[in-house]
Each structure stands twice: as C-alpha cells, then as structure tokens.
Design a protein around this motif. Structure first.
Motif, mmCIF file in Angstrom:
data_model
loop_
_atom_site.group_PDB
_atom_site.id
_atom_site.type_symbol
_atom_site.label_atom_id
_atom_site.label_comp_id
_atom_site.label_asym_id
_atom_site.label_seq_id
_atom_site.Cartn_x
_atom_site.Cartn_y
_atom_site.Cartn_z
ATOM 1 N N ALA A 184 32.724 -47.815 -33.473
ATOM 2 C CA ALA A 184 31.989 -46.971 -32.514
ATOM 3 C C ALA A 184 32.749 -45.730 -32.339
ATOM 4 N N GLY A 185 32.043 -44.700 -31.739
ATOM 5 C CA GLY A 185 32.599 -43.404 -31.352
ATOM 6 C C GLY A 185 32.890 -43.350 -29.753
ATOM 7 N N THR A 186 33.385 -42.310 -29.634
ATOM 8 C CA THR A 186 33.653 -42.017 -27.797
ATOM 9 C C THR A 186 32.604 -41.086 -27.233
ATOM 10 N N ASP A 187 31.634 -40.820 -28.170
ATOM 11 C CA ASP A 187 30.630 -39.967 -27.579
ATOM 12 C C ASP A 187 29.288 -40.774 -28.310
ATOM 13 N N GLY A 188 28.140 -40.588 -27.724
ATOM 14 C CA GLY A 188 26.976 -40.973 -28.276
ATOM 15 C C GLY A 188 26.134 -40.119 -28.821
ATOM 16 N N TRP A 189 26.582 -38.777 -29.289
ATOM 17 C CA TRP A 189 25.952 -37.821 -29.698
ATOM 18 C C TRP A 189 24.966 -38.392 -30.926
ATOM 19 N N HIS A 190 25.465 -39.260 -31.873
ATOM 20 C CA HIS A 190 24.898 -39.659 -33.084
ATOM 21 C C HIS A 190 24.427 -41.051 -33.051
ATOM 22 N N ALA A 191 24.290 -41.622 -31.799
ATOM 23 C CA ALA A 191 24.099 -42.887 -31.747
ATOM 24 C C ALA A 191 22.768 -43.498 -32.464
ATOM 25 N N GLY A 192 22.765 -44.493 -33.225
ATOM 26 C CA GLY A 192 21.651 -44.902 -33.937
ATOM 27 C C GLY A 192 21.526 -44.379 -35.197
#
Length: 158
Positions: A24-32
C-alpha cells in the motif's frame, strides 16, 4: 516491487504460511491502478510475480500489522504521522514502522537509507531499486522469523 520480492522469498525460505504480505502507498493517487509497466517488466525479468493493484494504507490498519515497511524516509514520516498513539500495552505502532534498507547491513544502505522512487527514471532505475530491495531481504526475513517466534503461533501481517 518489494512485496513481490518478499512473497517469493517467504515461499522459498519460509514461513509463507504464517505471514500475509500487503502493499500500500501513503497517498491514494494511484488507488486501483495496476503496477507501473516498468516495474512489472523488471519483476518478470527477474522471475517474480508482478500482479498488483495500488491502494492507500489507512490508520485503522495499524492494529492488524506486526511490521509496516517504508521504502523511503518521506513515507516513513507519513506513516509515523498516521499511526495512532500507543495505548501503553506495547511500544506502539510507530515502533512497528521500519525503513526497508534498515534490514540491509551494507555500508551503502546506511549512507543512503532510501529506496528511491524510480517513477521518473528509466528501466535501469527500476533494476537498481530491485537490487536494493533484494539486498534487504535476508535481514527482513530474519526479523519476520523473530516476530513469528515472539507471537508463538499467531499469524502476522507484513
């Protein structure tokens, strides 16, 4: 990339049946989104599985993880800021957050503790990141084995 390497090393050297590895990342910019095509190519060329969908790490997840690995100091700071305060029963979530390269005993890892984000680089940048990730695996696996021994039979998540 680090999750793919860790999963394979756990499958090869154990204890894969006792550990859940998530990415998982710390930001959601590329979620999915799927993994970067250059990361996929680098992993596949080295014999790793490259299946991945991006997601954001949430504060509510800390109680479910025995170890949270950050690849660079910026992510380390964000994760520590996201972590809830200790309830006094254990050292607290921030003590479970570690830099990946802290598991690499080489002087190079000590001088440069970050795995740089290769996103703006070329294929060689992804290969260099993979080398840094692989160098940290023996130390990370040793730590995971210690955590499992301390948990005395409770599966952990990394």
């Amino acid at each position: 990339m680090a999750a793919a390497v860790l999963r394979r090393r756990l499958a090869e050297d154990g204890p894969a049946d006792r550990v859940v590895v998530e990415s998982a990342g710390t930001d959601g910019w590329h979620a999915g989104d799927p993994a970067d095509t250059r990361a996929v190519a680098t992993l596949l060329a080295s014999g790793y599985d490259a299946g991945h969908a991006a997601r954001r790490f949430e504060a509510e997840e800390f109680p479910h993880h025995d170890l949270v690995i950050a690849l660079d100091t910026g992510h380390l700071r964000r994760l520590r800021a996201l972590a809830p305060a200790s309830d006094g029963t254990d050292p607290g979530p921030t003590d479970r957050i570690r830099l990946l390269r802290s598991f690499d005993p080489s002087p190079e890892a000590e001088r440069s503790p970050d795995v740089p984000d290769p996103y703006w680089g070329d294929a060689e940048a992804f290969e260099e990141c993979l080398e840094m990730i692989e160098a940290a695996m023996p130390g990370l696996l040793a730590t995971i084995r210690e955590l499992i021994a301390d948990r005395a039979g409770t599966p952990g998540r990394a």
